[in-house]
Design a protein around this motif. Structure first.
Motif, PDB file in Angstrom:
ATOM      1  N   PHE A 152       0.834  -1.202   0.000  1.00  0.00           N
ATOM      2  CA  PHE A 152       0.000   0.000   0.000  1.00  0.00           C
ATOM      3  C   PHE A 152       0.868   1.252   0.000  1.00  0.00           C
ATOM      4  CE2 PHE A 152      -3.138  -2.907   0.247  1.00  0.00           C
ATOM      5  CZ  PHE A 152      -3.428  -3.460   1.468  1.00  0.00           C
ATOM      6  N   ALA A 156       0.865   4.333  -2.758  1.00  0.00           N
ATOM      7  CA  ALA A 156       0.606   5.716  -2.367  1.00  0.00           C
ATOM      8  C   ALA A 156       1.756   6.627  -2.769  1.00  0.00           C
ATOM      9  CB  ALA A 156       0.378   5.794  -0.857  1.00  0.00           C
ATOM     10  N   ILE A 159       1.590   7.421  -6.455  1.00  0.00           N
ATOM     11  CA  ILE A 159       0.570   8.398  -6.856  1.00  0.00           C
ATOM     12  C   ILE A 159       1.013   9.809  -6.489  1.00  0.00           C
ATOM     13  CG2 ILE A 159      -1.780   9.135  -6.374  1.00  0.00           C
ATOM     14  CD1 ILE A 159      -2.540   6.203  -6.147  1.00  0.00           C
ATOM     15  N   VAL A 160       1.530   9.971  -5.275  1.00  0.00           N
ATOM     16  CA  VAL A 160       1.942  11.308  -4.845  1.00  0.00           C
ATOM     17  C   VAL A 160       3.156  11.776  -5.637  1.00  0.00           C
ATOM     18  CG1 VAL A 160       2.774  12.643  -2.905  1.00  0.00           C
ATOM     19  CG2 VAL A 160       1.011  10.959  -2.550  1.00  0.00           C
ATOM     20  N   ILE A 178       5.707  19.303  -2.035  1.00  0.00           N
ATOM     21  CA  ILE A 178       4.932  18.077  -2.216  1.00  0.00           C
ATOM     22  C   ILE A 178       5.745  16.869  -1.758  1.00  0.00           C
ATOM     23  CG2 ILE A 178       3.663  16.707  -3.905  1.00  0.00           C
ATOM     24  CD1 ILE A 178       3.004  19.153  -5.347  1.00  0.00           C
ATOM     25  N   VAL A 181       4.559  15.469   1.531  1.00  0.00           N
ATOM     26  CA  VAL A 181       3.458  14.501   1.475  1.00  0.00           C
ATOM     27  C   VAL A 181       4.005  13.103   1.211  1.00  0.00           C
ATOM     28  CG1 VAL A 181       1.331  13.928   0.285  1.00  0.00           C
ATOM     29  CG2 VAL A 181       1.934  16.297   0.634  1.00  0.00           C
ATOM     30  N   PHE A 184       5.278  11.489   4.368  1.00  0.00           N
ATOM     31  CA  PHE A 184       4.200  10.905   5.179  1.00  0.00           C
ATOM     32  C   PHE A 184       3.767   9.567   4.603  1.00  0.00           C
ATOM     33  CE2 PHE A 184       2.865  13.524   8.584  1.00  0.00           C
ATOM     34  CZ  PHE A 184       3.263  14.807   8.288  1.00  0.00           C
ATOM     35  N   ILE A 188       4.219   4.880   6.205  1.00  0.00           N
ATOM     36  CA  ILE A 188       3.318   3.737   6.384  1.00  0.00           C
ATOM     37  C   ILE A 188       4.089   2.433   6.241  1.00  0.00           C
ATOM     38  CG2 ILE A 188       1.319   2.556   5.421  1.00  0.00           C
ATOM     39  CD1 ILE A 188       0.348   5.317   4.535  1.00  0.00           C
TER      40      ILE A 188
ATOM     41  N   LEU B  41      -3.752   0.442   4.876  1.00  0.00           N
ATOM     42  CA  LEU B  41      -4.461   0.662   3.613  1.00  0.00           C
ATOM     43  C   LEU B  41      -5.274   1.938   3.668  1.00  0.00           C
ATOM     44  CD1 LEU B  41      -5.454  -0.152   0.843  1.00  0.00           C
ATOM     45  CD2 LEU B  41      -7.066  -1.697   1.915  1.00  0.00           C
ATOM     46  N   ALA B  43      -4.736   4.571   5.595  1.00  0.00           N
ATOM     47  CA  ALA B  43      -3.837   5.715   5.607  1.00  0.00           C
ATOM     48  C   ALA B  43      -3.220   5.956   4.242  1.00  0.00           C
ATOM     49  CB  ALA B  43      -2.740   5.486   6.649  1.00  0.00           C
ATOM     50  N   ALA B  44      -2.875   4.884   3.539  1.00  0.00           N
ATOM     51  CA  ALA B  44      -2.275   5.043   2.214  1.00  0.00           C
ATOM     52  C   ALA B  44      -3.275   5.653   1.247  1.00  0.00           C
ATOM     53  CB  ALA B  44      -1.800   3.696   1.685  1.00  0.00           C
ATOM     54  N   THR B  47      -3.645   9.370   2.139  1.00  0.00           N
ATOM     55  CA  THR B  47      -2.483  10.149   1.739  1.00  0.00           C
ATOM     56  C   THR B  47      -2.445  10.347   0.229  1.00  0.00           C
ATOM     57  OG1 THR B  47      -1.292   9.171   3.581  1.00  0.00           O
ATOM     58  CG2 THR B  47      -0.002  10.311   1.935  1.00  0.00           C
ATOM     59  N   ALA B  48      -2.682   9.262  -0.518  1.00  0.00           N
ATOM     60  CA  ALA B  48      -2.568   9.351  -1.974  1.00  0.00           C
ATOM     61  C   ALA B  48      -3.645  10.250  -2.561  1.00  0.00           C
ATOM     62  CB  ALA B  48      -2.653   7.956  -2.585  1.00  0.00           C
ATOM     63  N   GLY B  51      -3.044  13.787  -1.493  1.00  0.00           N
ATOM     64  CA  GLY B  51      -1.800  14.250  -2.102  1.00  0.00           C
ATOM     65  C   GLY B  51      -1.977  14.648  -3.547  1.00  0.00           C
ATOM     66  N   ILE B  54      -3.540  17.988  -3.570  1.00  0.00           N
ATOM     67  CA  ILE B  54      -2.578  19.056  -3.307  1.00  0.00           C
ATOM     68  C   ILE B  54      -1.754  19.355  -4.554  1.00  0.00           C
ATOM     69  CG2 ILE B  54      -0.486  19.598  -2.017  1.00  0.00           C
ATOM     70  CD1 ILE B  54      -1.671  18.200   0.338  1.00  0.00           C
ATOM     71  N   ALA B  55      -1.336  18.305  -5.257  1.00  0.00           N
ATOM     72  CA  ALA B  55      -0.551  18.527  -6.466  1.00  0.00           C
ATOM     73  C   ALA B  55      -1.356  19.291  -7.501  1.00  0.00           C
ATOM     74  CB  ALA B  55      -0.079  17.195  -7.037  1.00  0.00           C
ATOM     75  N   ILE B  69      -1.616  20.431   4.118  1.00  0.00           N
ATOM     76  CA  ILE B  69      -0.994  19.183   4.544  1.00  0.00           C
ATOM     77  C   ILE B  69      -1.855  18.519   5.623  1.00  0.00           C
ATOM     78  CG2 ILE B  69       1.112  18.220   5.570  1.00  0.00           C
ATOM     79  CD1 ILE B  69       1.767  19.050   2.968  1.00  0.00           C
ATOM     80  N   ILE B  72      -3.263  15.053   5.116  1.00  0.00           N
ATOM     81  CA  ILE B  72      -2.201  14.053   5.081  1.00  0.00           C
ATOM     82  C   ILE B  72      -1.826  13.644   6.498  1.00  0.00           C
ATOM     83  CG2 ILE B  72       0.071  13.559   4.197  1.00  0.00           C
ATOM     84  CD1 ILE B  72      -1.811  14.345   2.042  1.00  0.00           C
ATOM     85  N   VAL B  73      -1.714  14.651   7.379  1.00  0.00           N
ATOM     86  CA  VAL B  73      -1.345  14.358   8.767  1.00  0.00           C
ATOM     87  C   VAL B  73      -2.418  13.506   9.427  1.00  0.00           C
ATOM     88  CG1 VAL B  73      -0.950  15.414  11.002  1.00  0.00           C
ATOM     89  CG2 VAL B  73       0.073  16.401   8.986  1.00  0.00           C
TER      90      VAL B  73
END
Lengths: 218, 185
Positions: A152, A156, A159-160, A178, A181, A184, A188, B41, B43-44, B47-48, B51, B54-55, B69, B72-73
């Protein structure tokens, strides 16, 4: 691809139907106690559990890393057409994904060391069996934990990282922000590694307790 | 209650009864694993999804990135809930994995009983699925929030409120996991 989806649904339905019919036949003919999941869990060899744990640790971690690299790499190379300056800086995103695969290797080697040290099957008395079987379970759990968490995490980070590459192509000052991010997201995978190391470490303490129970006088 | 199996090693104090089966440890380990994997899973995903939001908004409003952010936190905090429960269950499995002490009584006393294993599995699954749902919610709401905040700065407070309610869902799972862990004595 509606026909492929339909085919998968039919196959799943067929297998579920066969399982249900077999189960009902067993129950109605008085052999219901043969369907014994506890027996299955207890009697699979602990080396099998440990080997499956090692395999899933490395395999799933590498799949996560690969997924991340393909997502990020695609965006870097696409955005790099108009802004070739982004290539070298955005390799950091790809290195974050590669780190996920390295976590997988570390955990696999750790579990392998535990497999060699704690999973001897010379004595099959119930006490040793409990300790050794638990060692197999713990190796399996540790491998699954780190494998799936790294999977996972890799997805992630990919993607970021892809978003970071596209933003960097438009404005060079955005990449570092970025990147926060992405850090973070890679945490995981680190959490998964921590829990895996904890699970593998539990084996040593449990086997000490089991050995003490065997040597203690009644 | 079935009769205990006599151990081969006569010096041992451990017996196997149906309440104290070997497979109980499997469920304890699966509790730890499911706690970390499922919250990871969630959290991922959070975040994604946030994120990439944000981009998207970073190009037009770079000054708002650091405020954005926050989703994300909060997704990272979901992973920490899973880590905490995984560590607690792991330590609980170790401390309760004592071989059964009483050999003469027919009732099981001591040892890692089936109940302990199932309680640990329940704790792991509760925080796992709650964290998965909370992370999903934080991701989707966070992405809409950061994109909306870039267009309308007054939406920031609203985004925070929505994210707090989503975060609290993971907290409920953590509470139930800790309550289940106190059943194991």
């Amino acid at each position: 691809m509606a026909s492929a989806g339909n085919a998968i649904c039919y196959v799943l339905l067929l297998w579920t139907g066969i399982t249900v019919v077999l189960g009902v036949y067993y129950v109605l003919s008085g052999q219901g106690t043969r369907i014994d999941f506890g027996w299955l869990i207890e009697n699979v060899d602990p080396s099998m559990y440990a080997s499956l744990g090692i395999a899933s640790a490395i395999a799933l971690s590498v799949v996560g890393a690969a997924w991340g690299i393909l997502t990020t790499g695609c965006s870097i190379l696409g955005a790099g057409v108009k802004a070739p300056r982004i290539q070298t800086k955005n390799l950091i995103s790809i290195i974050f994904c590669e780190a996920v695969a390295i976590y997988g290797i570390i955990i696999a080697i750790l579990i392998n060391a535990r497999l060699k040290k704690n999973l001897d099957l010379d004595d099959l008395s119930p006490q040793y069996r409990r300790g050794t079987q638990f060692a197999g379970f713990a190796c399996f759990g540790a491998g699954l934990t780190s494998g799936f968490c790294n999977l996972f995490c890799g997805m992630a980070v990919g993607i970021v990282g892809s978003g970071a590459a596209l933003a960097d192509a438009q404005n060079a000052a955005l990449f570092v922000k970025i990147l926060v991010v992405e850090i973070f997201a890679s945490a995981i995978g680190l959490f998964g590694v921590i829990v895996s190391i904890l699970q593998v470490g539990v084996i040593a303490q449990v086997q000490i307790v089991v050995a003490q129970s065997i040597s203690a006088p009644k | 209650m079935a009769t205990p199996i006599v151990p081969i090693n006569l010096n041992s104090t451990d017996t196997l009864t149906p309440d104290n089966a070997v497979y109980a440890g499997f469920f304890g380990v699966m509790g730890t694993t499911s706690a970390m994997v499922l919250t990871g899973l969630g959290a991922a995903y959070g975040t994604a999804k946030s994120g990439s939001g944000i981009a998207g908004m970073a190009v037009s409003k770079p000054e708002l990135i650091m405020k954005s952010i926050i989703p994300i936190v909060m997704a990272g905090i979901i992973a920490i809930y899973g880590l905490v429960v995984a560590v607690i269950i792991s330590q609980s499995v170790t401390s309760h994995f004592t071989p059964q002490i009483e050999v003469t009584k027919l009732s099981a006393s001591g040892g890692y009983t089936n109940t302990f294993g199932f309680c640990h599995l329940g704790a792991g699954l509760s925080v796992g699925f709650c964290g998965l749902a909370a992370g999903y919610a934080i991701g989707v709401a966070g992405e809409s929030g950061v994109r909306g905040t870039a267009m309308q700065p007054r939406l920031f407070v609203g985004m925070i409120l929505v994210l707090i309610f989503a975060e609290v869902l993971g907290l409920y799972g953590l509470i139930i996991a800790l309550i289940l862990d106190t059943n194991v004595k």
